[in-house]
Write a protein that holds these residues in place. Sequence first.
Motif, PDB file in Angstrom:
ATOM      1  N   THR A  92      19.781 133.824  52.243  1.00 18.28           N
ATOM      2  CA  THR A  92      18.873 134.020  53.373  1.00 18.28           C
ATOM      3  C   THR A  92      19.044 135.426  53.938  1.00 18.28           C
ATOM      4  N   ALA A  93      17.967 136.167  53.995  1.00 20.04           N
ATOM      5  CA  ALA A  93      18.000 137.521  54.538  1.00 20.04           C
ATOM      6  C   ALA A  93      17.841 137.488  56.057  1.00 20.04           C
ATOM      7  N   ASP A  94      18.748 138.160  56.755  1.00 21.46           N
ATOM      8  CA  ASP A  94      18.648 138.472  58.183  1.00 21.46           C
ATOM      9  C   ASP A  94      18.917 137.315  59.140  1.00 21.46           C
ATOM     10  N   ASP A  95      18.575 136.092  58.808  1.00 22.73           N
ATOM     11  CA  ASP A  95      18.728 135.008  59.775  1.00 22.73           C
ATOM     12  C   ASP A  95      20.155 134.472  59.831  1.00 22.73           C
ATOM     13  N   TYR A  96      20.607 134.165  61.064  1.00 24.82           N
ATOM     14  CA  TYR A  96      21.909 133.546  61.282  1.00 24.82           C
ATOM     15  C   TYR A  96      21.836 132.071  60.892  1.00 24.82           C
ATOM     16  N   GLN A  97      22.909 131.582  60.255  1.00 23.96           N
ATOM     17  CA  GLN A  97      22.972 130.186  59.834  1.00 23.96           C
ATOM     18  C   GLN A  97      24.277 129.576  60.316  1.00 23.96           C
ATOM     19  N   ASN A 119      33.058 115.369  52.264  1.00 17.56           N
ATOM     20  CA  ASN A 119      32.595 116.219  53.357  1.00 17.56           C
ATOM     21  C   ASN A 119      31.100 116.033  53.577  1.00 17.56           C
ATOM     22  N   TYR A 120      30.692 116.156  54.829  1.00 12.64           N
ATOM     23  CA  TYR A 120      29.269 116.154  55.161  1.00 12.64           C
ATOM     24  C   TYR A 120      28.958 117.420  55.944  1.00 12.64           C
ATOM     25  N   LEU A 121      28.045 118.245  55.418  1.00 12.09           N
ATOM     26  CA  LEU A 121      27.639 119.488  56.071  1.00 12.09           C
ATOM     27  C   LEU A 121      26.292 119.272  56.756  1.00 12.09           C
ATOM     28  N   ASP A 122      26.280 119.496  58.067  1.00 11.75           N
ATOM     29  CA  ASP A 122      25.101 119.253  58.905  1.00 11.75           C
ATOM     30  C   ASP A 122      24.632 120.590  59.491  1.00 11.75           C
ATOM     31  N   TRP A 123      23.581 121.165  58.894  1.00  8.84           N
ATOM     32  CA  TRP A 123      23.024 122.404  59.412  1.00  8.84           C
ATOM     33  C   TRP A 123      22.416 122.183  60.792  1.00  8.84           C
ATOM     34  N   SER A 124      22.517 123.169  61.649  1.00  8.54           N
ATOM     35  CA  SER A 124      21.906 123.073  62.972  1.00  8.54           C
ATOM     36  C   SER A 124      20.384 123.030  62.839  1.00  8.54           C
ATOM     37  N   ASP A 125      19.742 122.447  63.844  1.00  8.18           N
ATOM     38  CA  ASP A 125      18.272 122.399  63.846  1.00  8.18           C
ATOM     39  C   ASP A 125      17.693 123.812  63.809  1.00  8.18           C
ATOM     40  N   GLY A 126      18.338 124.739  64.530  1.00 10.11           N
ATOM     41  CA  GLY A 126      17.864 126.115  64.535  1.00 10.11           C
ATOM     42  C   GLY A 126      17.934 126.754  63.165  1.00 10.11           C
ATOM     43  N   THR A 127      19.015 126.475  62.441  1.00 12.05           N
ATOM     44  CA  THR A 127      19.143 127.025  61.097  1.00 12.05           C
ATOM     45  C   THR A 127      18.056 126.483  60.181  1.00 12.05           C
ATOM     46  N   GLU A 128      17.814 125.178  60.240  1.00 13.30           N
ATOM     47  CA  GLU A 128      16.772 124.584  59.392  1.00 13.30           C
ATOM     48  C   GLU A 128      15.399 125.154  59.737  1.00 13.30           C
ATOM     49  N   ARG A 129      15.171 125.432  61.014  1.00 14.32           N
ATOM     50  CA  ARG A 129      13.892 126.015  61.423  1.00 14.32           C
ATOM     51  C   ARG A 129      13.779 127.464  60.958  1.00 14.32           C
ATOM     52  N   ARG A 130      14.844 128.236  61.147  1.00 16.11           N
ATOM     53  CA  ARG A 130      14.801 129.655  60.798  1.00 16.11           C
ATOM     54  C   ARG A 130      14.709 129.892  59.295  1.00 16.11           C
ATOM     55  N   THR A 131      15.285 128.970  58.507  1.00 17.54           N
ATOM     56  CA  THR A 131      15.316 129.182  57.062  1.00 17.54           C
ATOM     57  C   THR A 131      14.266 128.376  56.309  1.00 17.54           C
ATOM     58  N   ALA A 132      13.319 127.756  57.026  1.00 20.15           N
ATOM     59  CA  ALA A 132      12.336 126.887  56.370  1.00 20.15           C
ATOM     60  C   ALA A 132      11.608 127.597  55.233  1.00 20.15           C
ATOM     61  N   SER A 133      11.334 128.884  55.395  1.00 16.93           N
ATOM     62  CA  SER A 133      10.676 129.653  54.331  1.00 16.93           C
ATOM     63  C   SER A 133      11.562 130.808  53.869  1.00 16.93           C
TER      64      SER A 133
END
Length: 271
Positions: A254-259, A42-56
């Motif tokens: 991850t608190a609060d952010d959608y992934q 399997n290959y899991l590809d996070w959305s660009d938005g998720t990577e941006r929102r969860t960077a920290s």
Amino acid sequence: MSYPARRQPLTIAGTALLAGIAPIAQADALTPIWSFANASINYLDWSDGTERRTASNAAKGDFFYLELEGGVGFDWGEFYGFYDTENPHNDTLEDDTRDNRRSAAKVTSHLYLGETPFSLYFHVYDFRDYGFNSEEQDRIAGLGYRHTFPGGLWIKPFLGKAWVESGDGGYDGENGYMAGWVLGYDFEAFDERFSLTNWHEQTFARDDDHLRRNYVNGPAGGVGTNGAAALWWHPTDAITTGVQYRYSHNKLGTADDYQNAMIYTLKVNFL
């Protein structure tokens, strides 16, 4: 004296007959009605938005994982489980040379309550991150339900009490409740076999200490959402391939952010 038939004493032949039937009845109870097993890449590809929102905020990165999955059903209950190993190809993928391997395992069961569609439901999920030397195990115990609609759609919802056991510095103890379901639907199109599946988990009334200590930027919200919806293609009995939409909120550290992510899967079915 004569006896009613239901009270007739056992003869030697009758005793021998029952002795022979007992192993057969036991064997029938352990004979599966259905079963399946597969291995997948399997290959899991996070959305660009998720990577941006969860960077920290418990940063997410794409990864490969290998999975063993299977299930079995009897006339008294059913069991399902999987084991994943993430990033198996590289134990120093991160820039800081930290071990990037992780593992996840899950076992669920429905123990049927007689002839009713209700069941006792049990669920254990175990996750380990070797780079951070962290682990968490969630346990659910409650009630389940099973129903198949006339068109072939089936659904198995559940509701249960939750407990969690975390590693060093985490929270151990009661952790609210979990409600959820798994569902599936098989169909044909263009002379090919397909299926739709969805698993969904909703956690609520979680412990404040858990929400503060087990999230990077805690506290997280009290309600957590976790699941995936998938479309599968079955070109042969031995091969299944598909794409899944993975989603979560107030979960996965991850608190609060959608992934959200897409998962691309190739399975080899060996049972």
